[in-house]
Design a protein around this motif. Structure first.
Motif, PDB file in Angstrom:
ATOM      1  N   PRO A   1      -1.662  -9.805  -7.156  1.00 42.58           N
ATOM      2  CA  PRO A   1      -2.515 -10.893  -6.651  1.00 42.58           C
ATOM      3  C   PRO A   1      -2.264 -11.115  -5.158  1.00 42.58           C
ATOM      4  O   PRO A   1      -1.133 -11.019  -4.683  1.00 42.58           O
ATOM      5  N   LEU A   2      -3.353 -11.413  -4.431  1.00 41.75           N
ATOM      6  CA  LEU A   2      -3.310 -11.549  -2.973  1.00 41.75           C
ATOM      7  C   LEU A   2      -3.790 -12.933  -2.558  1.00 41.75           C
ATOM      8  O   LEU A   2      -4.850 -13.382  -2.993  1.00 41.75           O
ATOM      9  N   PHE A   3      -2.996 -13.586  -1.702  1.00 42.05           N
ATOM     10  CA  PHE A   3      -3.368 -14.881  -1.112  1.00 42.05           C
ATOM     11  C   PHE A   3      -3.518 -14.663   0.387  1.00 42.05           C
ATOM     12  O   PHE A   3      -2.655 -14.047   1.028  1.00 42.05           O
ATOM     13  N   VAL A   4      -4.620 -15.180   0.962  1.00 43.20           N
ATOM     14  CA  VAL A   4      -4.895 -14.988   2.393  1.00 43.20           C
ATOM     15  C   VAL A   4      -5.240 -16.327   3.032  1.00 43.20           C
ATOM     16  O   VAL A   4      -5.999 -17.114   2.460  1.00 43.20           O
ATOM     17  N   ALA A   5      -4.692 -16.580   4.209  1.00 44.45           N
ATOM     18  CA  ALA A   5      -5.043 -17.776   4.989  1.00 44.45           C
ATOM     19  C   ALA A   5      -5.257 -17.368   6.440  1.00 44.45           C
ATOM     20  O   ALA A   5      -4.454 -16.625   7.017  1.00 44.45           O
ATOM     21  N   LEU A   6      -6.362 -17.848   7.031  1.00 45.58           N
ATOM     22  CA  LEU A   6      -6.719 -17.510   8.406  1.00 45.58           C
ATOM     23  C   LEU A   6      -7.537 -18.655   8.990  1.00 45.58           C
ATOM     24  O   LEU A   6      -8.275 -19.325   8.274  1.00 45.58           O
TER      25      LEU A   6
ATOM     26  N   TRP B   1     -10.205  -6.120  -2.270  1.00 45.14           N
ATOM     27  CA  TRP B   1      -9.461  -6.643  -3.421  1.00 45.14           C
ATOM     28  C   TRP B   1     -10.435  -7.118  -4.501  1.00 45.14           C
ATOM     29  O   TRP B   1     -10.239  -6.867  -5.687  1.00 45.14           O
ATOM     30  N   HIS B   2     -11.482  -7.820  -4.043  1.00 46.84           N
ATOM     31  CA  HIS B   2     -12.456  -8.379  -4.991  1.00 46.84           C
ATOM     32  C   HIS B   2     -13.219  -7.273  -5.718  1.00 46.84           C
ATOM     33  O   HIS B   2     -13.408  -7.340  -6.947  1.00 46.84           O
ATOM     34  N   GLN B   3     -13.643  -6.265  -4.982  1.00 49.09           N
ATOM     35  CA  GLN B   3     -14.397  -5.168  -5.598  1.00 49.09           C
ATOM     36  C   GLN B   3     -13.532  -4.355  -6.556  1.00 49.09           C
ATOM     37  O   GLN B   3     -14.047  -3.771  -7.510  1.00 49.09           O
ATOM     38  N   ALA B   4     -12.210  -4.337  -6.280  1.00 49.69           N
ATOM     39  CA  ALA B   4     -11.289  -3.643  -7.178  1.00 49.69           C
ATOM     40  C   ALA B   4     -10.930  -4.501  -8.393  1.00 49.69           C
ATOM     41  O   ALA B   4     -10.130  -4.079  -9.233  1.00 49.69           O
ATOM     42  N   LYS B   5     -11.544  -5.709  -8.455  1.00 50.40           N
ATOM     43  CA  LYS B   5     -11.305  -6.644  -9.566  1.00 50.40           C
ATOM     44  C   LYS B   5      -9.837  -7.046  -9.650  1.00 50.40           C
ATOM     45  O   LYS B   5      -9.266  -7.194 -10.752  1.00 50.40           O
ATOM     46  N   LYS B   6      -9.233  -7.233  -8.477  1.00 50.27           N
ATOM     47  CA  LYS B   6      -7.867  -7.735  -8.390  1.00 50.27           C
ATOM     48  C   LYS B   6      -7.899  -9.194  -7.926  1.00 50.27           C
ATOM     49  O   LYS B   6      -8.780  -9.568  -7.144  1.00 50.27           O
ATOM     50  N   PRO B   7      -6.966 -10.019  -8.380  1.00 45.94           N
ATOM     51  CA  PRO B   7      -6.980 -11.431  -7.998  1.00 45.94           C
ATOM     52  C   PRO B   7      -6.807 -11.611  -6.483  1.00 45.94           C
ATOM     53  O   PRO B   7      -5.899 -11.023  -5.885  1.00 45.94           O
TER      54      PRO B   7
ATOM     55  N   LEU C   1       0.804  -1.220   0.000  1.00 45.67           N
ATOM     56  CA  LEU C   1       0.000   0.000   0.000  1.00 45.67           C
ATOM     57  C   LEU C   1       0.837   1.271   0.000  1.00 45.67           C
ATOM     58  O   LEU C   1       0.473   2.252  -0.654  1.00 45.67           O
ATOM     59  N   VAL C   2       1.956   1.273   0.744  1.00 45.49           N
ATOM     60  CA  VAL C   2       2.742   2.509   0.886  1.00 45.49           C
ATOM     61  C   VAL C   2       4.234   2.263   0.735  1.00 45.49           C
ATOM     62  O   VAL C   2       5.049   3.097   1.140  1.00 45.49           O
ATOM     63  N   GLY C   3       4.614   1.113   0.169  1.00 43.50           N
ATOM     64  CA  GLY C   3       6.025   0.740   0.092  1.00 43.50           C
ATOM     65  C   GLY C   3       6.793   1.314  -1.072  1.00 43.50           C
ATOM     66  O   GLY C   3       7.913   0.871  -1.347  1.00 43.50           O
ATOM     67  N   LYS C   4       6.211   2.260  -1.784  1.00 46.01           N
ATOM     68  CA  LYS C   4       6.873   2.982  -2.873  1.00 46.01           C
ATOM     69  C   LYS C   4       7.431   2.018  -3.921  1.00 46.01           C
ATOM     70  O   LYS C   4       6.684   1.365  -4.631  1.00 46.01           O
ATOM     71  N   ASP C   5       8.768   1.898  -3.997  1.00 45.60           N
ATOM     72  CA  ASP C   5       9.390   1.157  -5.095  1.00 45.60           C
ATOM     73  C   ASP C   5       9.554  -0.335  -4.839  1.00 45.60           C
ATOM     74  O   ASP C   5      10.157  -1.031  -5.658  1.00 45.60           O
ATOM     75  N   ALA C   6       9.039  -0.862  -3.735  1.00 52.94           N
ATOM     76  CA  ALA C   6       9.189  -2.292  -3.458  1.00 52.94           C
ATOM     77  C   ALA C   6       8.463  -3.120  -4.524  1.00 52.94           C
ATOM     78  O   ALA C   6       9.018  -4.045  -5.106  1.00 52.94           O
ATOM     79  N   LYS C   7       7.196  -2.810  -4.776  1.00 52.09           N
ATOM     80  CA  LYS C   7       6.408  -3.389  -5.862  1.00 52.09           C
ATOM     81  C   LYS C   7       6.470  -4.921  -5.912  1.00 52.09           C
ATOM     82  O   LYS C   7       6.961  -5.500  -6.903  1.00 52.09           O
ATOM     83  N   PRO C   8       5.975  -5.634  -4.906  1.00 54.36           N
ATOM     84  CA  PRO C   8       5.951  -7.092  -4.982  1.00 54.36           C
ATOM     85  C   PRO C   8       5.038  -7.581  -6.101  1.00 54.36           C
ATOM     86  O   PRO C   8       3.994  -6.985  -6.372  1.00 54.36           O
ATOM     87  N   ALA C   9       5.442  -8.679  -6.748  1.00 47.18           N
ATOM     88  CA  ALA C   9       4.660  -9.229  -7.861  1.00 47.18           C
ATOM     89  C   ALA C   9       3.452  -9.995  -7.369  1.00 47.18           C
ATOM     90  O   ALA C   9       2.486 -10.188  -8.121  1.00 47.18           O
ATOM     91  N   PHE C  10       3.482 -10.460  -6.143  1.00 44.76           N
ATOM     92  CA  PHE C  10       2.362 -11.145  -5.499  1.00 44.76           C
ATOM     93  C   PHE C  10       2.592 -11.051  -3.997  1.00 44.76           C
ATOM     94  O   PHE C  10       3.730 -10.836  -3.537  1.00 44.76           O
ATOM     95  N   ILE C  11       1.521 -11.193  -3.233  1.00 46.69           N
ATOM     96  CA  ILE C  11       1.649 -11.086  -1.784  1.00 46.69           C
ATOM     97  C   ILE C  11       0.786 -12.147  -1.107  1.00 46.69           C
ATOM     98  O   ILE C  11      -0.217 -12.595  -1.643  1.00 46.69           O
TER      99      ILE C  11
END
Length: 326
Positions: free
Chosen positions: A254-259, A277-283, A226-236
């Motif tokens: 793309p975002l993977f979540v486990a809880l 994420w879903h409403q923003a149409k992001k994986p 969200l605020v990491g500037k140039d880090a730019k991970p390809a997936f999280i």
């Protein structure tokens, strides 16, 4: 008649032998259970240990924390090693076997409330498992908020931090992440820059470097996105971290979540992050396990939460992250 009496005695003795064996087995089982419970209780204790060798660790060059006085120290608990009072950030590469690298890479951020880091269960064990799948892994030992140098003081400080009625660990909101997590975000950015600068050496595709975080490390992973500037991970991957709603960046990965549903910290709220994420149409992929508690990580358990790791690597495969580029 003599032989008949002997057979009668043998037959009548068999039930006694059977029940004697069953009683003996039950006793041994009870003894083992008592021993296991005693070991588990002892395992809960924070036991100071010597600082392990970290030959492969690379200092990231970010500054030491201002005003930090307590020295880095280590302890064991739950069969895992923990570090606290980290003032010098490091990154430890864990490489796949020669010829096995897929090109994908993951920066691994252990959790611990920004007071400590679970280096085995949420760090090195994760990295080793990833490397076996052909994924180059990097364990990030990021700088931490200072805690009392003595073990008793540290235990008291941790108890106070988690003693609130809601049992809510610290969780900066997106508006304050950049300031409240400034040192940790600086460490992450330095980690991504280091991996990209040595991508050829480590057989890493600069466009396939992602990040996975656990608990506080999950919070840091989200802050990086969200605020990491140039880090730019390809997936999280957010593993048992906060699921508060956020404003999703246009270039969100793309975002993977486990809880686990019985997680005492993060399972009792809403799933705003998933919805965002879903409403923003992001994986986004969300695994909500019935049991597992908080901090299951790589611990062997009888709960289905242990399935998070193969689910994560399958998800990476689905996104083409583990397919070597021709």
């Amino acid at each position: 008649m003599h032989n008949l009496n002997n057979r009668h005695r043998l037959c009548s003795a068999r039930p006694r032998l059977y029940w004697q064996q069953k009683i003996r087995q039950s006793f041994l089982l009870a003894l083992c259970l008592c021993t296991f419970k005693a070991a588990a209780q002892a395992n809960d204790q924070m036991t100071p240990i010597a600082k392990p060798e970290q030959i492969q660790a690379i200092e990231l060059g970010t500054p030491t924390l201002p005003g930090a006085k307590a020295q880095e120290s280590w302890h064991s608990q739950y069969g895992s090693r923990f570090v606290r009072n980290v003032t010098v950030a490091t990154l430890t590469p864990v490489l796949p076997a020669p010829g096995k690298a897929s090109g994908a890479a993951v920066i691994v951020a252990p959790g611990g409330g920004f007071r400590t880091l679970s280096m085995d269960n949420e760090g090195w064990d994760v990295a080793n498992a990833l490397a076996k799948q052909g994924i180059t892994a990097f364990v990030l030992k990021y700088r931490l908020n200072q805690t009392p140098a003595d073990m008793a003081g540290f235990q008291q400080a941790m108890h106070e931090m988690f003693s609130g009625t809601a049992r809510r660990p610290p969780r900066p909101n997106p508006a304050t992440m950049a300031t409240q997590l400034a040192p940790q975000l600086e460490d992450v950015r330095a980690a991504f820059a280091l991996v990209r600068s040595r991508a050829g050496e480590w057989q890493v595709d600069p466009d396939r470097i992602g990040m996975i975080g656990f608990s506080a490390g999950a919070m840091l992973t989200m802050a990086t996105t969200l605020v990491g500037k140039d880090a730019k991970p390809a997936f999280i991957a957010n593993i048992y971290g906060p699921l508060d709603a956020v404003t999703v960046p246009a270039d969100a990965p793309p975002l993977f979540v486990a809880l686990a549903a019985d997680d005492p910290f993060f399972a009792n709220g809403k799933f705003g992050l998933i919805e965002s994420w879903h409403q923003a149409k992001k994986p986004v992929e969300f695994h909500f396990y019935e049991q597992g508690g908080h901090g299951f990580g790589m611990y062997p358990k009888t709960t289905t939460s242990t399935g998070w790791f193969p689910a994560f690597t399958n998800w990476l495969t689905m996104h083409g992250m583990l397919t070597p580029k021709g």
